[in-house]
Design a protein around this motif. Sequence first.
Motif, PDB file in Angstrom:
ATOM      1  N   UNK A 115       0.899  -1.134  -0.042  1.00  0.00           N
ATOM      2  CA  UNK A 115      -0.186   0.088  -0.087  1.00  0.00           C
ATOM      3  C   UNK A 115       0.927   1.226   0.040  1.00  0.00           C
ATOM      4  N   UNK A 116       0.136   2.402  -0.288  1.00  0.00           N
ATOM      5  CA  UNK A 116       0.759   3.640  -0.096  1.00  0.00           C
ATOM      6  C   UNK A 116      -0.082   4.498   0.756  1.00  0.00           C
ATOM      7  N   UNK A 117       0.305   5.420   1.414  1.00  0.00           N
ATOM      8  CA  UNK A 117      -0.624   6.374   2.097  1.00  0.00           C
ATOM      9  C   UNK A 117      -0.385   7.648   1.973  1.00  0.00           C
ATOM     10  N   UNK A 118      -1.438   8.523   2.178  1.00  0.00           N
ATOM     11  CA  UNK A 118      -1.493  10.065   2.359  1.00  0.00           C
ATOM     12  C   UNK A 118      -2.009  10.516   3.565  1.00  0.00           C
TER      13      UNK A 118
ATOM     14  N   UNK B  32      -3.940  15.556  -3.633  1.00  0.00           N
ATOM     15  CA  UNK B  32      -4.703  14.339  -3.627  1.00  0.00           C
ATOM     16  C   UNK B  32      -4.674  13.752  -5.039  1.00  0.00           C
ATOM     17  N   UNK B  33      -5.213  14.438  -5.937  1.00  0.00           N
ATOM     18  CA  UNK B  33      -5.244  13.864  -7.375  1.00  0.00           C
ATOM     19  C   UNK B  33      -3.868  13.572  -7.903  1.00  0.00           C
ATOM     20  N   UNK B  34      -2.659  14.243  -7.456  1.00  0.00           N
ATOM     21  CA  UNK B  34      -1.626  13.638  -8.003  1.00  0.00           C
ATOM     22  C   UNK B  34      -0.940  12.345  -7.389  1.00  0.00           C
ATOM     23  N   UNK B  35      -1.305  12.327  -5.976  1.00  0.00           N
ATOM     24  CA  UNK B  35      -0.762  11.162  -5.255  1.00  0.00           C
ATOM     25  C   UNK B  35      -1.707  10.021  -5.757  1.00  0.00           C
TER      26      UNK B  35
ATOM     27  N   UNK C 130     -10.720   7.356   9.051  1.00  0.00           N
ATOM     28  CA  UNK C 130     -10.839   8.552  10.045  1.00  0.00           C
ATOM     29  C   UNK C 130     -10.749   9.793   9.823  1.00  0.00           C
ATOM     30  N   UNK C 131     -11.312   9.953   8.368  1.00  0.00           N
ATOM     31  CA  UNK C 131     -11.257  11.361   7.908  1.00  0.00           C
ATOM     32  C   UNK C 131      -9.686  11.924   7.592  1.00  0.00           C
ATOM     33  N   UNK C 132      -8.718  11.241   8.121  1.00  0.00           N
ATOM     34  CA  UNK C 132      -7.407  11.989   8.174  1.00  0.00           C
ATOM     35  C   UNK C 132      -6.261  11.324   7.109  1.00  0.00           C
ATOM     36  N   UNK C 133      -6.561  10.013   6.680  1.00  0.00           N
ATOM     37  CA  UNK C 133      -5.686   9.306   5.515  1.00  0.00           C
ATOM     38  C   UNK C 133      -6.452   8.575   4.683  1.00  0.00           C
ATOM     39  N   UNK C 134      -5.622   8.475   3.515  1.00  0.00           N
ATOM     40  CA  UNK C 134      -5.886   7.798   2.235  1.00  0.00           C
ATOM     41  C   UNK C 134      -4.785   6.662   2.268  1.00  0.00           C
ATOM     42  N   UNK C 135      -5.427   5.543   1.986  1.00  0.00           N
ATOM     43  CA  UNK C 135      -4.197   4.372   1.817  1.00  0.00           C
ATOM     44  C   UNK C 135      -4.893   3.721   0.410  1.00  0.00           C
ATOM     45  N   UNK C 136      -4.082   3.609  -0.296  1.00  0.00           N
ATOM     46  CA  UNK C 136      -4.151   2.703  -1.559  1.00  0.00           C
ATOM     47  C   UNK C 136      -3.620   1.545  -1.593  1.00  0.00           C
ATOM     48  N   UNK C 137      -4.340   0.423  -2.120  1.00  0.00           N
ATOM     49  CA  UNK C 137      -3.582  -0.729  -2.493  1.00  0.00           C
ATOM     50  C   UNK C 137      -2.944  -0.469  -3.691  1.00  0.00           C
ATOM     51  N   UNK C 138      -1.592  -1.067  -3.487  1.00  0.00           N
ATOM     52  CA  UNK C 138      -0.690  -0.963  -4.812  1.00  0.00           C
ATOM     53  C   UNK C 138      -0.271  -2.368  -5.163  1.00  0.00           C
TER      54      UNK C 138
END
Length: 138
Positions: free
Chosen positions: A47-50, A60-63, A130-138
Amino acid sequence: MRINEIEPWLRKHGAEVQPTFLPTQFHAYLSTLPWAGSGIDWRDLPHRSLGLDDVSDEAVVDWARRTPIALHSHSLIIDSASEPGVLCRFEDAMRDFELLSNRPELYICGVDRVDGEVQPAFDHFIERRSFMTLIARI
């Protein structure tokens, strides 16, 4: 999703409300993954998180463009398996997901439209935790 409250956004962006069938399928896929508390247990998943503190919509879009969900022209956003979801263009989903749901957790997966048919890619997804982090499966 708070469909009644976001109706103007849906019209402006050409987005579509998806009946519970597709959100239920997406949730069923997510349920096959390991969970910890109210979210996915990412310890053994690539994963990758932001963090979302002071992050612009464009950041956010760039990430998100560097994640597998960007391989798809559209995205499905859900915050419940028992409620409709929103199908919209990828960039709109990444810019405005916070406007679409007031729940702390939501999930976004990639979707393609082929000959008018919606073809989801459930394994290309992002979790907002929790409103605070995006986590993407990679």
